[in-house]
Design a protein around this motif. Structure first.
Motif, PDB file in Angstrom:
ATOM      1  N   VAL A  46       0.875  -1.163   0.000  1.00 33.43           N
ATOM      2  CA  VAL A  46       0.000   0.000   0.000  1.00 33.43           C
ATOM      3  C   VAL A  46       0.916   1.219   0.000  1.00 33.43           C
ATOM      4  CG1 VAL A  46      -1.688   1.301   1.365  1.00 33.43           C
ATOM      5  CG2 VAL A  46      -1.838  -1.210   1.226  1.00 33.43           C
ATOM      6  N   VAL A  77       2.603  -0.673   4.493  1.00 34.07           N
ATOM      7  CA  VAL A  77       2.348   0.635   3.893  1.00 34.07           C
ATOM      8  C   VAL A  77       3.683   1.351   3.722  1.00 34.07           C
ATOM      9  CG1 VAL A  77       1.241   2.894   4.153  1.00 34.07           C
ATOM     10  CG2 VAL A  77       0.064   0.821   4.949  1.00 34.07           C
ATOM     11  N   VAL A 133      -3.773   7.578  -1.565  1.00 34.11           N
ATOM     12  CA  VAL A 133      -3.532   6.237  -1.035  1.00 34.11           C
ATOM     13  C   VAL A 133      -3.827   5.272  -2.169  1.00 34.11           C
ATOM     14  CG1 VAL A 133      -4.220   4.476   0.634  1.00 34.11           C
ATOM     15  CG2 VAL A 133      -4.028   6.873   1.356  1.00 34.11           C
ATOM     16  N   ASP A 135      -3.721   1.154  -3.155  1.00 28.68           N
ATOM     17  CA  ASP A 135      -3.640  -0.176  -2.549  1.00 28.68           C
ATOM     18  C   ASP A 135      -2.575  -1.042  -3.225  1.00 28.68           C
ATOM     19  OD1 ASP A 135      -4.798  -1.369  -4.845  1.00 28.68           O
ATOM     20  OD2 ASP A 135      -6.763  -1.628  -3.899  1.00 28.68           O
ATOM     21  N   SER A 136      -2.420  -2.252  -2.738  1.00 30.88           N
ATOM     22  CA  SER A 136      -1.361  -3.136  -3.237  1.00 30.88           C
ATOM     23  C   SER A 136      -1.585  -3.576  -4.683  1.00 30.88           C
ATOM     24  CB  SER A 136      -1.224  -4.367  -2.331  1.00 30.88           C
ATOM     25  OG  SER A 136      -2.443  -5.077  -2.285  1.00 30.88           O
ATOM     26  N   THR A 141      -7.470   4.491  -3.503  1.00 28.66           N
ATOM     27  CA  THR A 141      -8.539   4.332  -2.513  1.00 28.66           C
ATOM     28  C   THR A 141      -8.825   5.625  -1.757  1.00 28.66           C
ATOM     29  OG1 THR A 141      -7.031   3.611  -0.764  1.00 28.66           O
ATOM     30  CG2 THR A 141      -7.956   1.891  -2.199  1.00 28.66           C
ATOM     31  N   ALA A 162      -5.052   4.541   4.551  1.00 26.61           N
ATOM     32  CA  ALA A 162      -3.865   3.688   4.340  1.00 26.61           C
ATOM     33  C   ALA A 162      -3.980   2.395   5.140  1.00 26.61           C
ATOM     34  CB  ALA A 162      -2.595   4.442   4.719  1.00 26.61           C
ATOM     35  N   ALA A 165      -6.574   0.062   3.463  1.00 29.44           N
ATOM     36  CA  ALA A 165      -6.247  -0.464   2.117  1.00 29.44           C
ATOM     37  C   ALA A 165      -5.527  -1.798   2.253  1.00 29.44           C
ATOM     38  CB  ALA A 165      -5.390   0.534   1.365  1.00 29.44           C
ATOM     39  N   LYS A 166      -5.750  -2.650   1.293  1.00 31.24           N
ATOM     40  CA  LYS A 166      -5.097  -3.976   1.282  1.00 31.24           C
ATOM     41  C   LYS A 166      -4.175  -4.096   0.090  1.00 31.24           C
ATOM     42  CE  LYS A 166      -7.371  -5.577   4.825  1.00 31.24           C
ATOM     43  NZ  LYS A 166      -6.869  -5.049   6.015  1.00 31.24           N
TER      44      LYS A 166
END
Length: 166
Positions: A46, A77, A133, A135-136, A141, A162, A165-166
């Motif tokens: 993230v 993160v 932000v 995500d992976s 997001t 953050a 978020a995944k």
């Protein structure tokens, strides 16, 4: 586009505004040792990306130090602070301020990040204060284009996004 002012004067943001749900645009910036860095370098993590006009100003310095303090407590993160400052100046500033938990990166060469994220102020070729932000899977997001560039972002909302978020 987001409506943004700098010292209470309207500015023109160049590039495309990024919105929640978008695939995060790639970018190429420079690390403090002049290596090229792109979004792909953070694959699987993230990303909390903070764009600031210059780390060597009051609000930007406070923001960068604040994110540096909390970065160690965030699982998976990576916090990035991106400005138009020269990499050498960023490196000196980070060393002087003890900033080492985040990546402080320079967009001075190509303004690749600024243009790709709609954060480049035409009038002064600085980045507008903004938070993204990602995500992976590189989906956006959270987005905040701070309405007045000389004020702080919503730290709590950015950190909450953050962490979620995944």
């Amino acid at each position: 586009m987001a409506q943004v002012t700098f010292q209470h004067e309207p500015v023109t943001l160049l590039g495309n505004e990024v919105k929640v749900g978008d695939t995060a645009p790639d970018f190429t910036v420079l690390s403090n040792d002049l290596k090229e860095v792109s979004l792909n370098d953070y694959e699987g993590k993230v990303k909390l990306i903070a764009a600031v006009p210059s780390v060597d100003t009051g609000v930007c310095a406070e923001e960068t130090k604040r994110f540096n303090q909390v970065a160690g407590n965030l699982d998976n993160v990576q916090v990035l602070t991106i400005s138009m400052d020269l990499p050498f100046a960023q490196g000196r500033w980070c060393a002087a301020e003890g900033v080492k938990n985040i990546d402080v990166l320079s967009d001075h060469r190509d303004a690749s990040f600024g243009e790709n994220y709609g954060a480049l102020m035409k009038e002064n070729r600085l980045l507008a204060r903004s938070i993204f932000v990602v995500d992976s899977n590189n989906k956006v997001t959270y987005v905040e284009y701070v309405p007045e560039v000389t004020t702080h972002p919503d730290y709590e909302a950015a950190l909450k996004a953050a962490k979620a978020a995944k």
